[in-house]
Scaffold this motif. Structure first.
Motif, mmCIF file in Angstrom:
data_model
loop_
_atom_site.group_PDB
_atom_site.id
_atom_site.type_symbol
_atom_site.label_atom_id
_atom_site.label_comp_id
_atom_site.label_asym_id
_atom_site.label_seq_id
_atom_site.Cartn_x
_atom_site.Cartn_y
_atom_site.Cartn_z
ATOM 1 N N LEU A 104 31.375 46.275 10.690
ATOM 2 C CA LEU A 104 30.814 45.404 9.657
ATOM 3 C C LEU A 104 29.941 46.201 8.694
ATOM 4 N N ALA A 105 30.197 46.055 7.398
ATOM 5 C CA ALA A 105 29.523 46.871 6.389
ATOM 6 C C ALA A 105 28.157 46.332 5.967
ATOM 7 N N LEU A 106 27.717 45.229 6.560
ATOM 8 C CA LEU A 106 26.386 44.692 6.286
ATOM 9 C C LEU A 106 25.726 44.336 7.604
ATOM 10 N N SER A 107 24.400 44.278 7.611
ATOM 11 C CA SER A 107 23.676 44.164 8.878
ATOM 12 C C SER A 107 22.996 42.818 9.087
ATOM 13 N N ARG A 108 23.043 41.932 8.094
ATOM 14 C CA ARG A 108 22.567 40.562 8.265
ATOM 15 C C ARG A 108 23.609 39.634 7.665
ATOM 16 N N LYS B 112 15.742 37.620 20.555
ATOM 17 C CA LYS B 112 15.617 36.448 19.710
ATOM 18 C C LYS B 112 16.697 36.497 18.614
ATOM 19 N N PRO B 113 16.957 35.372 17.947
ATOM 20 C CA PRO B 113 17.969 35.381 16.879
ATOM 21 C C PRO B 113 17.703 36.433 15.806
ATOM 22 N N GLU B 114 16.425 36.639 15.456
ATOM 23 C CA GLU B 114 16.112 37.615 14.413
ATOM 24 C C GLU B 114 16.172 39.055 14.909
ATOM 25 N N GLU B 115 16.422 39.258 16.227
ATOM 26 C CA GLU B 115 16.488 40.589 16.808
ATOM 27 C C GLU B 115 17.905 40.998 17.203
ATOM 28 N N GLN B 116 18.887 40.160 16.930
ATOM 29 C CA GLN B 116 20.264 40.457 17.310
ATOM 30 C C GLN B 116 20.827 41.629 16.498
ATOM 31 N N ILE B 117 21.918 42.196 16.990
ATOM 32 C CA ILE B 117 22.564 43.317 16.295
ATOM 33 C C ILE B 117 22.791 42.962 14.832
ATOM 34 N N VAL B 118 23.371 41.798 14.596
ATOM 35 C CA VAL B 118 23.462 41.219 13.254
ATOM 36 C C VAL B 118 22.684 39.915 13.289
ATOM 37 N N ASN C 145 20.224 51.393 6.601
ATOM 38 C CA ASN C 145 18.804 51.268 6.295
ATOM 39 C C ASN C 145 18.000 51.466 7.584
ATOM 40 N N GLU C 146 16.871 52.153 7.487
ATOM 41 C CA GLU C 146 16.120 52.519 8.698
ATOM 42 C C GLU C 146 15.749 51.301 9.548
ATOM 43 N N GLU C 147 15.201 50.277 8.913
ATOM 44 C CA GLU C 147 14.786 49.080 9.654
ATOM 45 C C GLU C 147 15.982 48.375 10.274
ATOM 46 N N GLU C 148 17.076 48.307 9.527
ATOM 47 C CA GLU C 148 18.263 47.637 10.023
ATOM 48 C C GLU C 148 18.890 48.426 11.175
ATOM 49 N N SER C 149 18.958 49.739 11.019
ATOM 50 C CA SER C 149 19.550 50.586 12.052
ATOM 51 C C SER C 149 18.782 50.477 13.363
ATOM 52 N N LYS C 150 17.454 50.406 13.275
ATOM 53 C CA LYS C 150 16.636 50.286 14.487
ATOM 54 C C LYS C 150 16.927 48.980 15.217
ATOM 55 N N ARG C 151 17.020 47.879 14.465
ATOM 56 C CA ARG C 151 17.308 46.589 15.113
ATOM 57 C C ARG C 151 18.691 46.600 15.747
ATOM 58 N N ILE C 152 19.647 47.177 15.066
ATOM 59 C CA ILE C 152 21.013 47.254 15.585
ATOM 60 C C ILE C 152 21.042 48.007 16.907
ATOM 61 N N LEU D 119 15.206 40.537 -7.008
ATOM 62 C CA LEU D 119 14.745 39.404 -6.212
ATOM 63 C C LEU D 119 15.178 39.493 -4.756
ATOM 64 N N SER D 120 15.981 40.498 -4.425
ATOM 65 C CA SER D 120 16.461 40.623 -3.052
ATOM 66 C C SER D 120 16.692 42.084 -2.708
ATOM 67 N N ILE D 121 16.807 42.345 -1.414
ATOM 68 C CA ILE D 121 17.084 43.687 -0.895
ATOM 69 C C ILE D 121 18.385 43.631 -0.114
ATOM 70 N N ASP D 122 19.301 44.550 -0.395
ATOM 71 C CA ASP D 122 20.562 44.598 0.342
ATOM 72 C C ASP D 122 20.311 44.999 1.794
ATOM 73 N N HIS D 123 20.988 44.347 2.703
ATOM 74 C CA HIS D 123 20.878 44.678 4.121
ATOM 75 C C HIS D 123 22.096 45.484 4.545
ATOM 76 N N LYS D 124 21.913 46.793 4.627
ATOM 77 C CA LYS D 124 22.982 47.710 5.000
ATOM 78 C C LYS D 124 22.653 48.360 6.348
ATOM 79 N N PRO D 125 23.675 48.639 7.184
ATOM 80 C CA PRO D 125 23.423 49.170 8.528
ATOM 81 C C PRO D 125 22.685 50.496 8.560
#
Length: 313
Positions: A180-184, A198-204, A157-164, A149-155
């Motif tokens: 920090l060991a998680l990205s959201r 924007k808030p959804e575009e921040q490093i975390v 991950n390609e999508e997460e790394s790009k936003r970071i 039901l969910s996806i882990d947000h790890k730094p």
């Protein structure tokens, strides 16, 4: 990993609640950590929307304040969103950002290094909505089969790394800025200072992913838990562990306790596995029947599966 004790604190705080739709059990344990930083929520009927259920697990880090605030208030932020009556998915996404913004101005939560994951499930009119930010996780068992039901947000991950990186941060040792060991996450305001984003575009970011499902008679239970469980066991392992014990007649809160004991490291020399705070919420679907009916159903299908496996050997 945080500081650890010489011996784990194995005392468990457990609770349960039940109505015609659900039998819910929860439990949490400090384990090897110096402090307990988790929080959780189980509400069978929301005060502002009777008949709607809400469950959540919040895994704090750098302190318990953000997790505790979210546990007491996130469902309120969701229900009061203007989109809630027409688009619950959007309401949940915006509510995560709303509560994050509110905590900036709350003295108890404004610590720059304090944060928390959040995985929550809202059930309304036979529709399930799961919102997740971080690496806590929710799964469902439907007719004996596991659904994520969910996806882990790890730094890493390609999508997460790009936003970071786009936000001005970096990933080092699979951690945000090497820390920090998680990205959201909720909180962690030190990683949310880019005025051009924007808030959804921040490093975390606190912005969650949301998955929706239709609840049918085949739905048996869902499990929400922090990464202290998922680091040790797979989705399939957890579902099998819980389903077997439901079939044995154990109550959900007892199963939560056994699951944490199973995941607890015997010593703290295992690379951190089994050394974290642990929190589990097990939501069993009754579909207007009794918990004994669910016990009988899972026991019957579990025994049938075991017989088939024996026949194949």
């Amino acid at each position: 990993m945080g500081q650890t004790l010489s011996e784990p604190v194995t005392a468990k705080e457990s609770a349960y609640c039940q109505n015609e739709h659900y039998r819910v059990g929860s439990s949490c344990m400090q384990g090897w950590r110096v402090n307990m930083e988790d929080s959780h929520t189980h509400i069978l009927s929301l005060p502002d929307d009777p008949g709607t259920a809400f469950f959540g697990v919040y895994d704090g880090h750098g302190g318990a304040s953000v997790a505790q605030y979210a546990g007491k208030n996130l469902h309120k932020f969701i229900v009061k969103r203007p989109e809630y009556k027409t688009n619950i998915e959007v309401a949940m996404k915006q509510a995560f950002l709303d509560i994050d913004d509110a905590m900036v101005y709350d003295e108890a939560c404004a610590d720059q290094m304090a944060g928390s994951t959040a995985v929550v499930v809202l059930v309304k009119d036979n529709r399930l909505y799961c919102a997740n930010a971080g690496d806590s996780r929710a799964i469902a068992c439907v007719n004996g089969e596991v659904q994520s039901l969910s996806i882990d947000h790890k730094p890493n991950n390609e999508e997460e790394s790009k936003r970071i990186n786009d936000g001005g941060g970096w990933v080092e040792f699979n951690r945000v800025n090497g820390n920090l060991a998680l990205s959201r996450a909720l909180g962690d305001f030190v990683f949310k200072r880019n005025a051009l984003k924007k808030p959804e575009e921040q490093i975390v970011t606190a912005y969650p992913d949301v998955q929706t499902r239709e609840i049918t008679e085949d739905w048996e239970f869902i499990v929400l838990a922090c990464d202290g469980i998922w680091d040790v066991m797979s989705n399939e392992d957890v579902a099998e562990f819980c389903r077997k014990r439901i079939g044995m007649g154990l109550y959900p809160e007892e199963i939560c306790e056994e699951l944490m004991t199973h995941c607890l490291a015997p010593d703290y020399q295992m690379g951190g596995l089994g050394g974290d705070n642990m929190t589990v919420v097990l939501v069993c679907f009754l579909h207007g029947k009794t918990y004994d009916d669910l016990i009988a159903r899972t026991s019957k299908t579990t025994n049938a599966t075991q017989t088939e496996e024996m026949d194949l050997k």
